[in-house]
Design a protein around this motif. Structure first.
Motif, PDB file in Angstrom:
ATOM      1  N   ILE A 299       0.841  -1.203   0.000  1.00 16.28           N
ATOM      2  CA  ILE A 299       0.000   0.000   0.000  1.00 16.28           C
ATOM      3  C   ILE A 299       0.872   1.247   0.000  1.00 16.28           C
ATOM      4  O   ILE A 299       1.966   1.245   0.580  1.00 16.28           O
ATOM      5  N   ASP A 300       0.397   2.292  -0.647  1.00 18.62           N
ATOM      6  CA  ASP A 300       1.052   3.598  -0.613  1.00 18.62           C
ATOM      7  C   ASP A 300       0.207   4.545   0.226  1.00 18.62           C
ATOM      8  O   ASP A 300      -1.018   4.631   0.028  1.00 18.62           O
ATOM      9  N   VAL A 301       0.859   5.244   1.147  1.00 23.44           N
ATOM     10  CA  VAL A 301       0.130   6.141   2.055  1.00 23.44           C
ATOM     11  C   VAL A 301       0.874   7.462   2.168  1.00 23.44           C
ATOM     12  O   VAL A 301       2.106   7.491   2.316  1.00 23.44           O
ATOM     13  N   LYS A 302       0.112   8.551   2.104  1.00 21.24           N
ATOM     14  CA  LYS A 302       0.668   9.881   2.398  1.00 21.24           C
ATOM     15  C   LYS A 302      -0.099  10.467   3.566  1.00 21.24           C
ATOM     16  O   LYS A 302      -1.326  10.519   3.558  1.00 21.24           O
TER      17      LYS A 302
ATOM     18  N   ILE B 180       2.313   4.378  11.355  1.00 19.00           N
ATOM     19  CA  ILE B 180       2.794   5.446  10.473  1.00 19.00           C
ATOM     20  C   ILE B 180       2.979   6.683  11.349  1.00 19.00           C
ATOM     21  O   ILE B 180       2.014   7.238  11.864  1.00 19.00           O
ATOM     22  N   ASP B 181       4.219   7.094  11.534  1.00 19.73           N
ATOM     23  CA  ASP B 181       4.572   8.069  12.575  1.00 19.73           C
ATOM     24  C   ASP B 181       5.545   9.115  12.028  1.00 19.73           C
ATOM     25  O   ASP B 181       6.747   8.875  11.941  1.00 19.73           O
ATOM     26  N   PRO B 182       5.051  10.303  11.665  1.00 26.05           N
ATOM     27  CA  PRO B 182       5.925  11.345  11.110  1.00 26.05           C
ATOM     28  C   PRO B 182       6.643  12.198  12.168  1.00 26.05           C
ATOM     29  O   PRO B 182       7.429  13.078  11.823  1.00 26.05           O
TER      30      PRO B 182
ATOM     31  N   TYR C 158      11.151   6.931   6.626  1.00 28.62           N
ATOM     32  CA  TYR C 158       9.900   7.632   6.314  1.00 28.62           C
ATOM     33  C   TYR C 158      10.171   8.965   5.623  1.00 28.62           C
ATOM     34  O   TYR C 158      11.052   9.738   6.025  1.00 28.62           O
ATOM     35  N   LYS C 159       9.386   9.265   4.570  1.00 25.78           N
ATOM     36  CA  LYS C 159       9.467  10.545   3.854  1.00 25.78           C
ATOM     37  C   LYS C 159       8.254  11.395   4.250  1.00 25.78           C
ATOM     38  O   LYS C 159       7.115  11.000   4.017  1.00 25.78           O
TER      39      LYS C 159
END
Length: 452
Positions: free
Chosen positions: A78-81, A113-115, A146-147
């Motif tokens: 999966i791709d996630v933004k 998912i942790d920015p 992570y980007k």
């Protein structure tokens, strides 16, 4: 005849391509949310430009868009933004719903998912149950993958009891867990509380594809720490990494009483895959006494699970030489095992340096309540002693302290501790591992070690 053969080969090729295509199926058709449903909080999900888009809303719990179908073994890509740098999201795997006061609460393993600066993207969290299973502190090299504010590609592999994650093609987390052999997949919009800064920010999900047939596990490279929740068991990967069990789940092989030639007759019990200190009124080493490994260790990576009873006290000591011939508990560096809320020792010492996961009487563990599991539940501990004498303590995958044996700072701490009269305390080149009898019932299992 030649024409027929060519036709047959073409037909076989087309069939092979068709089978290969069937191996990977889209979970989202890019047009509708057929096969999905929203549960939990009130954050809305809609379709934009062939993507599922979730929007953050204040004052609502975690929101999920989940598959109506349940899955057992699978490989999901999966791709996630995720917009923002103080937000959060995740992908639920093999998850479930429990009634919760009229609400629907999602629980199960989630790929994080942790920015934020914590940078635990790719780690594994047990939503609404055991909390963190694999914080990315267990694999620090993956924390830079992570980007921010861009699409990231994630791969989640659930085969048998193993869950592995990849972030942008690089291995991140590896958990072996006996819970949940099947369940739904979910996309999360995390709660933002009353944070107006994050209200309206979005999470974009696209290219959601799953394989459920003819699966083949993807090998991880060497050197990735594994969290294994199968009691007293080593995976093939762990064996190749050099780990061995210090407790086989059945016998006292490899252990003996401290200052004794045999394993204690009383005071310790082995049953149901657990080795337990029997309660005897809370006194130190007055019943069965401490037990120690027959082998000695220098640099090592050791993990174990422990379960406290209310108000209990114990400890795991290392670099125990048994040369002091003292009364009471044998001398060594101690990973403190304690019920901080009920045992009075938590308030003694200096600045909490006798609390759970601390280096007893020397260094206080820096831990948050959200990383603790309740008394009566299994907690995971880890002690790493590097060849350069740097030492780290972990609790449930989170590093809570570090120090260097023999350093000037370490010796200053020893000089103002209860160990000040022991020459060169904690600086032995090698020593035994010790489980402490402090007169309270404490359980241990899955004790594993790797020499470094």
């Amino acid at each position: 005849m030649l024409y027929i053969k060519k036709y047959s080969l073409l037909a076989l090729s087309l069939i092979s391509l068709s089978v290969a295509a069937q191996k990977e199926k889209p979970l989202f058709d890019g047009k509708t949310l057929t096969g999905w449903k929203a549960v939990g909080g009130a954050a809305p999900y809609k379709i934009e430009d062939k993507m599922i888009v979730g929007t953050m809303v204040k004052d609502t719990p975690n929101s999920f868009l989940i598959t109506e179908k349940e899955f057992g073994d699978f490989i999901l890509e999966i791709d996630v933004k995720l917009e923002g740098e103080t937000t959060n999201s995740g992908i639920q795997t093999r998850s479930h719903i429990k009634p919760d006061g009229g609400k629907e609460t999602v629980f199960g393993r989630q790929m994080e998912i942790d920015p934020t600066p914590r940078a635990w993207t790719g780690g594994i969290y047990d939503e609404s149950r055991r909390l963190w299973l694999y914080p990315l502190e267990l694999n620090p090299s993956a924390r830079s993958l992570y980007k921010k504010n861009a699409f990231n590609h994630y791969k989640i592999e659930c085969i048998g009891n193993e869950t592995k994650t990849w972030v942008n093609g690089v291995p991140a987390a590896y958990v072996i867990d006996t819970l949940d052999q099947s369940g739904f997949i979910g996309l999360q919009v995390h709660s933002i509380g009353s944070n107006l800064e994050n209200e309206g920010k979005k999470v974009y999900f696209k290219n959601i594809n799953i394989k459920t047939e003819n699966l083949k596990a993807t090998p991880f490279p060497k050197g990735v720490y594994t969290v294994n929740y199968t009691p007293n068991t080593l995976s093939e990967y762990e064996k190749k990494e050099g780990y061995k069990l210090l407790f086989d789940g059945k016998t006292n092989n490899g252990w003996t009483g401290a200052y004794k030639t045999e394993f204690p007759v009383n005071g310790w019990k082995i049953a149901n895959g657990v080795i337990s200190v029997e309660p005897s009124g809370g006194a130190e080493s007055t019943n069965g006494g401490d037990i120690v490994t027959k082998e000695e260790y220098t640099a090592f990576d050791m993990s174990f699970e422990f379960k406290l009873t209310p108000g209990a006290n114990s400890g795991v000591k290392y670099f125990v030489t048994l040369s002091e011939k003292n009364t009471g508990s044998a001398i060594g560096l101690e990973y403190q095992i304690l019920d901080d809320k009920l045992h009075p020792d938590a308030k003694l010492g200096r600045d909490g340096n006798r609390t759970l996961a601390s280096l007893y009487d020397l260094i206080t563990s820096k831990k948050e309540d959200r990383y603790l599991r309740p008394i009566g539940s299994w907690n995971n501990a880890r002690i790493i002693v590097y060849p350069n004498n740097k030492v780290e303590h972990y609790l449930n995958g989170v590093k809570v302290l570090e120090y260097t044996r023999g350093s000037e700072e370490f010796r200053k701490l020893v000089a103002i501790s209860k160990y000040k009269d022991w020459k060169n305390f904690g600086e032995a080149q090698k020593g035994h591992i010790l489980l402490q009898d402090h007169g309270n019932k404490v359980d241990f299992r899955t004790i594993k070690i790797k020499s470094l």
